[in-house]
Design an enzyme around this catalytic site. Structure first.
Site, short mmCIF file in Angstrom:
data_model
loop_
_atom_site.label_atom_id
_atom_site.label_comp_id
_atom_site.label_asym_id
_atom_site.label_seq_id
_atom_site.Cartn_x
_atom_site.Cartn_y
_atom_site.Cartn_z
CD GLU A 113 -15.56 143.15 96.83
OE1 GLU A 113 -16.24 143.43 97.83
OE2 GLU A 113 -14.32 143.35 96.79
N GLY A 129 -13.67 143.76 88.62
CA GLY A 129 -13.70 145.06 87.96
C GLY A 129 -13.05 144.96 86.60
CB CYS A 163 3.73 170.57 80.28
SG CYS A 163 3.17 171.44 78.82
CD GLU A 164 4.15 166.37 84.98
OE1 GLU A 164 5.19 165.73 85.27
OE2 GLU A 164 3.63 167.21 85.72
C1 LIG Z 1 -10.28 147.56 93.25
C2 LIG Z 1 -11.11 146.61 94.02
C3 LIG Z 1 -11.75 145.54 93.38
C4 LIG Z 1 -11.62 145.26 91.90
O1 LIG Z 1 -10.38 144.85 91.50
P1 LIG Z 1 -10.18 144.36 89.98
O2 LIG Z 1 -8.76 143.99 89.91
O3 LIG Z 1 -10.53 145.49 89.09
O4 LIG Z 1 -11.07 143.18 89.79
C5 LIG Z 1 -12.56 144.71 94.14
N1 LIG Z 1 -12.71 144.91 95.46
C6 LIG Z 1 -12.11 145.91 96.11
C7 LIG Z 1 -12.35 146.09 97.57
C8 LIG Z 1 -11.30 146.80 95.42
O5 LIG Z 1 -10.70 147.80 96.08
#
Ligand SMILES: *Cc1c(COP(=O)(O)O)cnc(C)c1O
Length: 418
Positions: A273, A275, A343-344
């Site tokens: 997974e 990202g 505005c922070e």
């Molecule tokens: C956020 C998340 C990811 C991705 O994490 P990265 O650091 O962006 O690779 C994968 N699996 C789950 C369940 C997440 O919550």
């Protein structure tokens, strides 16, 4: 590796000058490189070519439909954490059997939607959620394929807000009670156990925490099989870090070799997974200098993008490199805070940064903003969210329009009794 480079002192995204895009679409805007997204996905995917695997891109990093379509065409799936993300994944053409669903707070409506869509599996995070999912599936006359998200209690050595696999974390089911929960799952008529899931955190720059967590999970799989469970999927989560400044994370090949050494004989399809590692360095935020201001204490560069556009510096104290779109020789650097119009006092993109002295009208490019950039943007201060642009070679396309003032009040109503 990415496709943002200077050519004749002009910062280019692939074959297009950022300056030119800014002239045509205005500022601020997010800009993604098709070549970089593709390259990152393929390098990651190919690193696991030796074993059965599925790369489910973690959509919360970047959920633009065009990016998702690109990954779908490369054979990718999606890791979703809400009904909204599931909707986007399906709209982008990601096959439902390549979608996994995590998150500690799935609602019955979200479960219903995901079951109707026939996703690959739910990554279940608590005993109560397991029972509710069984109930929802039962009422629909279907069974839900599940993995339990195991919290292996390892320290990913990253920012506390993005550490998810420590004992005190809200995520997953503690590994010490995992076996009992699997036994419970087996008794539930509308639940089919198919896997085990872990995700220990984000922006992790060493392989050790991944390996440590995985060793525990593989051991658990052995015990589950001894008890007669069928475990077809081992979802190892995401979390591999990237270089924002001087971090030195393992490249995907090294990461994969370490993981494969642990899982090669486990006989599961490995779900990944990623990202940030795919999208992070494939995108930038382009902003224009509005003013500079010298106070007795500091030098400020005030730009037209703020914390509502990119919250990472404010939220995590994150470092993003900031480059001029047009490089000029012979400028001495100054120490400056790069701040937005919100505005922070927490509205900054950089603090005490050594910068070439910026001039009003000049374009600055905030690097490494392709992950957790646009997806975390908000309308705070009633600021329309910026557009997203995708470059491919010498072409670019607005893959999401800039919001208008009308967009800001869409859905709002003033009641009769006022
Ligand atoms: C956020 C998340 C990811 C991705 O994490 P990265 O650091 O962006 O690779 C994968 N699996 C789950 C369940 C997440 O919550």
């Amino acid at each position: 590796m990415h496709h943002f480079h200077y050519r004749d002192d002009q910062l280019m995204c692939e074959e297009v000058s950022i300056d030119r895009i800014a002239e045509e679409v205005g500022t601020p805007f997010y800009l993604y490189s098709h070549a970089t997204l593709t390259h990152h996905f393929q390098v990651f995917d190919q690193a696991f070519a030796g074993i059965p695997h599925l790369v489910c891109f973690a959509m919360k990093a970047n959920s633009n439909l065009a990016a998702l379509k690109l990954f779908a065409d490369l054979g990718g799936g999606a890791d979703v954490v809400s009904g909204g993300e599931l909707y986007r994944a399906l709209k982008a053409g990601i096959p439902s059997r390549r979608i996994v669903f995590a998150g500690v707070g799935k609602t019955r409506e979200e479960m219903d939607y995901a079951l109707k869509s026939d996703i690959l599996m739910f990554n279940v995070e608590s005993p109560q959620e397991l029972r509710v999912l069984n109930d929802v599936a039962g009422s629909m006359g279907v069974t839900a394929r599940v993995a339990l998200r195991i919290n292996p209690d390892v320290d990913p050595k990253t920012h506390p807000y993005i550490s998810t696999g420590l004992k005190k974390s809200k995520f997953g089911i503690d590994i010490s009670v995992a076996m009992e929960e699997y036994q419970v799952a087996r008794e539930l008529r509308h639940i089919q156990v198919v896997g085990v899931h872990q995700h220990i955190g984000s922006q992790i720059t060493e392989v050790t925490p991944f390996v440590d967590g995985l060793v525990k999970v593989v051991e658990l799989i052995g015990k589950l099989r001894d008890q007669g469970f069928t475990i077809d999927y081992l979802d190892v989560g995401g979390g591999l870090g990237i270089t924002y400044k001087d971090e030195d994370p393992p490249v995907p090949r090294v990461f994969a070799e370490a993981l494969i050494a642990v899982v090669k004989d486990v006989g599961c399809t490995i779900v990944l997974e990623p990202g940030r590692v795919i999208a992070g360095n494939a995108g930038v935020l382009v902003t224009r200098v509005l003013y500079t201001k010298q106070t007795p204490a500091k030098h400020f560069i005030i730009v037209d993008a703020g914390m509502n556009d990119l919250i990472r510096p404010s939220l995590y104290g994150s470092f993003h490199s900031i480059l001029p779109a047009r490089r000029k020789d012979g400028r001495e650097t100054v120490l400056a805070d790069v701040v937005g119009p919100v505005c922070e006092s927490g509205d900054f993109l950089a603090k005490d940064r050594s910068m070439p002295p910026a001039e009003p009208g000049e374009l600055l490019v905030v690097m490494s903003a392709g992950a957790y950039g646009y997806t975390m943007a908000s309308n705070y201060n009633s600021r329309p969210r910026p557009p997203e642009i995708l470059v491919k070679g010498d072409r670019y396309f607005t893959v999401r329009e800039r919001e208008s003032y009308e967009d800001l009040i869409r859905g709002e109503r003033i009641p009769q009794y006022l």
